[in-house]
Write a protein that holds these residues in place. Structure first.
Motif, mmCIF file in Angstrom:
data_model
loop_
_atom_site.group_PDB
_atom_site.id
_atom_site.type_symbol
_atom_site.label_atom_id
_atom_site.label_comp_id
_atom_site.label_asym_id
_atom_site.label_seq_id
_atom_site.Cartn_x
_atom_site.Cartn_y
_atom_site.Cartn_z
ATOM 1 N N UNK A 1 13.094 -53.515 20.969
ATOM 2 C CA UNK A 1 14.295 -52.668 20.809
ATOM 3 C C UNK A 1 13.778 -51.506 20.068
ATOM 4 N N UNK A 2 13.155 -51.591 18.917
ATOM 5 C CA UNK A 2 12.653 -50.437 18.039
ATOM 6 C C UNK A 2 11.761 -49.447 18.827
ATOM 7 N N UNK A 3 10.835 -50.150 19.459
ATOM 8 C CA UNK A 3 9.878 -49.391 20.198
ATOM 9 C C UNK A 3 10.168 -48.637 21.448
ATOM 10 N N UNK A 4 11.108 -49.229 22.002
ATOM 11 C CA UNK A 4 11.748 -48.561 23.310
ATOM 12 C C UNK A 4 12.348 -47.369 22.670
ATOM 13 N N UNK A 5 13.397 -47.436 21.565
ATOM 14 C CA UNK A 5 13.917 -46.114 21.385
ATOM 15 C C UNK A 5 13.089 -44.970 20.685
ATOM 16 N N UNK A 6 11.897 -45.609 20.189
ATOM 17 C CA UNK A 6 11.070 -44.492 19.516
ATOM 18 C C UNK A 6 10.417 -43.783 20.713
ATOM 19 N N UNK A 7 9.995 -44.592 21.869
ATOM 20 C CA UNK A 7 9.194 -44.143 22.955
ATOM 21 C C UNK A 7 10.241 -43.199 23.554
ATOM 22 N N UNK A 8 11.428 -43.461 23.808
ATOM 23 C CA UNK A 8 12.477 -42.610 24.346
ATOM 24 C C UNK A 8 12.633 -41.092 23.680
ATOM 25 N N UNK A 9 12.601 -41.246 22.404
ATOM 26 C CA UNK A 9 12.969 -40.358 21.255
ATOM 27 C C UNK A 9 11.489 -39.320 21.325
ATOM 28 N N UNK A 10 10.277 -40.225 21.390
ATOM 29 C CA UNK A 10 9.107 -39.175 21.188
ATOM 30 C C UNK A 10 8.167 -39.308 22.583
ATOM 31 N N UNK A 11 8.631 -39.807 23.786
ATOM 32 C CA UNK A 11 8.007 -39.453 24.825
ATOM 33 C C UNK A 11 6.689 -40.441 25.109
ATOM 34 N N UNK A 12 6.745 -41.576 24.084
ATOM 35 C CA UNK A 12 5.624 -42.372 24.302
ATOM 36 C C UNK A 12 6.026 -43.606 24.917
ATOM 37 N N UNK A 13 5.348 -44.736 24.774
ATOM 38 C CA UNK A 13 5.487 -45.809 25.670
ATOM 39 C C UNK A 13 5.505 -46.932 24.687
ATOM 40 N N UNK A 14 6.218 -48.022 24.726
ATOM 41 C CA UNK A 14 6.018 -49.301 24.146
ATOM 42 C C UNK A 14 5.378 -50.250 24.501
ATOM 43 N N UNK A 15 4.706 -51.160 23.900
ATOM 44 C CA UNK A 15 3.680 -52.214 24.219
ATOM 45 C C UNK A 15 2.474 -51.864 25.099
ATOM 46 N N UNK A 16 2.255 -50.340 24.700
ATOM 47 C CA UNK A 16 1.064 -49.799 25.203
ATOM 48 C C UNK A 16 0.966 -49.613 26.576
#
Length: 499
Positions: free
Chosen positions: A482-497
């Motif tokens: 949940x935390x990495x999905x939220x960060x990826x959406x905010x920052x344009x990255x991707x969770x779990x590599x």
């Protein structure tokens, strides 16, 4: 085939091997069922799309290719062929692991990596996967090729993990084209000429450079601290020296109640030694976990026969006895000091890079020089989860930063959005920690610490800064996702590599 549920992980067996099986419609995929890191059961992991996270240490795999897409696992999962006939699935011999991707990555080099720890290895491994193996030089002051540092205070010190298995990666880096300079020291970096000078006078050129110089252990200053029976524990050579000393020792005194001290105390106790722990802290690891979990840690160690001397210092060691600051004397055949580490920042400072309690990097792990990146214990990065600039000394952070830095050295623009994560194991007590809480004003506890079934959340001004799960591996995986999905959406990255 119909008996295999759609979109769920299924544990299986084939030829005596554990498998994990996933069905997507008529597509049935079968892979090695244990994590290539330390063997965690993947069928008990978290499936999100076609990615699975290991429940033990949160490595991530792609269940289309078997690729290890997020450390601490590096080797891919072997995939088994599946033949569908008359509605039945028949497994075949596992397929060979994929070779490095053919690409023009080597032409973007030469790449220079300074540091042979987790971050340095992870970067070299990722560059090799992208086809740049022949354009990489890794310089390490260590005498050993890259190894799993987290095991030094746990399985390796305890004696349940052997020499070959502590090495990182399924195949040594030098066999993949990487030039490895062991027992070598970089004494300076010239960003203008794009060269690094070694202590022996040679110069190594680079187009992109990764600083992964790590940290060095702090040395105690009590009387007798320089005696040969006093050991530090940072490198594989340190650990081997302690193991050699432990074979003829009966009593050991451990100085420090950090992760290094307490994990080493547990491992040496499991070897059968009498163990005393001396610490200035009155509640071990309370600054990390809070009072309630700290109390549980004390209870776990005392239950296993470790004697704790809290709120005390070592005044002197004469080679046979440790004298504490209150006059108490403890018999000691060896002393192990684990009182923290100091980041190695000298090279970055001398090169003129921006340094502020760590090497300052942006979201892509670039330093103030766009051709120099930093990862691991020295890197101070903007953490999207806490909103703070962090520098932490966690193995998982180091290896993931090494991977992301390598991708960005090749021209990607992948922000580092991983949630800081670490685990500790002391006897049968294994907290999992997500996030980073340097301070908090509230701890919300759910469950029972003594029963090892709980979640603690650390809040500052109403915001959750970190969470600790004990006995709740799946909850930890879900919270991280949940935390990495939220960060990826905010920052344009991707969770779990994932790309």
């Amino acid at each position: 085939m119909a008996s295999i549920p759609e979109g769920r992980l299924v544990r299986g067996k084939f030829d005596g091997k554990t498998l994990v099986i996933l069905r997507r419609g008529d597509d049935i995929r079968a892979f090695r069922g244990t994590c290539t890191h330390l063997g965690g059961p993947l069928a008990e992991g978290l499936l999100v799309g076609d990615r699975v996270r290991c429940p033990w240490h949160q490595a991530c795999f792609d269940l289309r290719s078997g690729e290890a897409i997020a450390a601490p696992a590096f080797a891919p999962l072997k995939r088994y062929g599946v033949e569908i006939k008359d509605g039945k699935a028949r497994l075949e011999t596992p397929q060979a692991a994929q070779a490095a991707k053919p690409s023009g990555a080597a032409s973007a080099g030469p790449f220079l990596i300074i540091g042979g720890g987790g971050a340095g290895f992870a970067a070299a491994d990722m560059l090799c996967r992208e086809g740049a193996g022949g354009a990489i030089t890794l310089v390490s002051q260590d005498e050993s090729p890259p190894y799993e540092r987290t095991l030094l205070t746990k399985d390796y010190l305890e004696g349940s993990w052997d020499n070959p298995r502590i090495n990182l990666g399924a195949e040594p880096l030098d066999r993949r084209g990487v030039a490895i300079e062991l027992r070598s020291e970089v004494v300076s970096v010239d960003p203008h000429r794009h060269v690094a000078a070694l202590a022996d006078g040679r110069e190594l050129p680079y187009r992109k450079l990764l600083l992964a110089t790590g940290a060095e252990p702090r040395r105690p200053d009590f009387e007798g601290a320089a005696l040969p029976r006093v050991h530090l524990l940072r490198s594989l050579a340190d650990c081997r020296a302690i193991i050699a000393a432990a074979k003829s020792a009966r009593r050991v005194v451990v100085l420090g109640s950090s992760f290094i001290g307490l994990e080493a105390a547990a491992s040496l106790r499991n070897r059968g030694l009498e163990v005393d722990v001396v610490s200035q802290d009155t509640a071990p690891m309370a600054r990390v976990f809070g009072a309630e979990i700290a109390k549980a840690i004390v209870g776990v160690h005392e239950k296993h026969g470790v004697r704790l001397h809290l709120g005390r210092k070592i005044a002197a060691f004469d080679g046979a006895f440790v004298t504490l600051d209150d006059g108490a004397r403890l018999a000691a055949d060896l002393v192990l000091a684990g009182i923290g580490v100091t980041p190695r920042l000298r090279l970055a400072e001398a090169a003129g890079l921006t340094v502020d309690h760590g090497v300052v990097v942006d979201a892509f792990l670039r330093t103030s020089d766009p051709d120099i990146f930093a990862a691991g214990d020295i890197a101070a990065w903007p953490d999207p989860h806490s909103g703070q600039r962090l520098r932490v000394e966690h193995w998982n952070v180091a290896v993931r930063q090494g991977q992301v830095a390598a991708q960005n050295m090749l021209g990607a623009r992948r922000p580092f959005t991983d949630v800081p994560f670490f685990w500790t194991r002391q006897f049968d007590f294994s907290p999992l920690y997500l996030g980073h809480a340097a301070e908090w004003d509230t701890i919300n506890m759910d469950g029972d610490v003594e029963k090892q079934d709980c979640t603690a959340r650390y809040l500052l001004d109403g915001r959750v800064m970190a969470s600790v799960m004990i006995g709740r591996d799946m909850a930890c995986l879900e919270e991280r996702e949940r935390m990495e999905r939220a960060a990826a959406q905010d920052g344009g990255g991707a969770s779990c590599g994932a790309s």
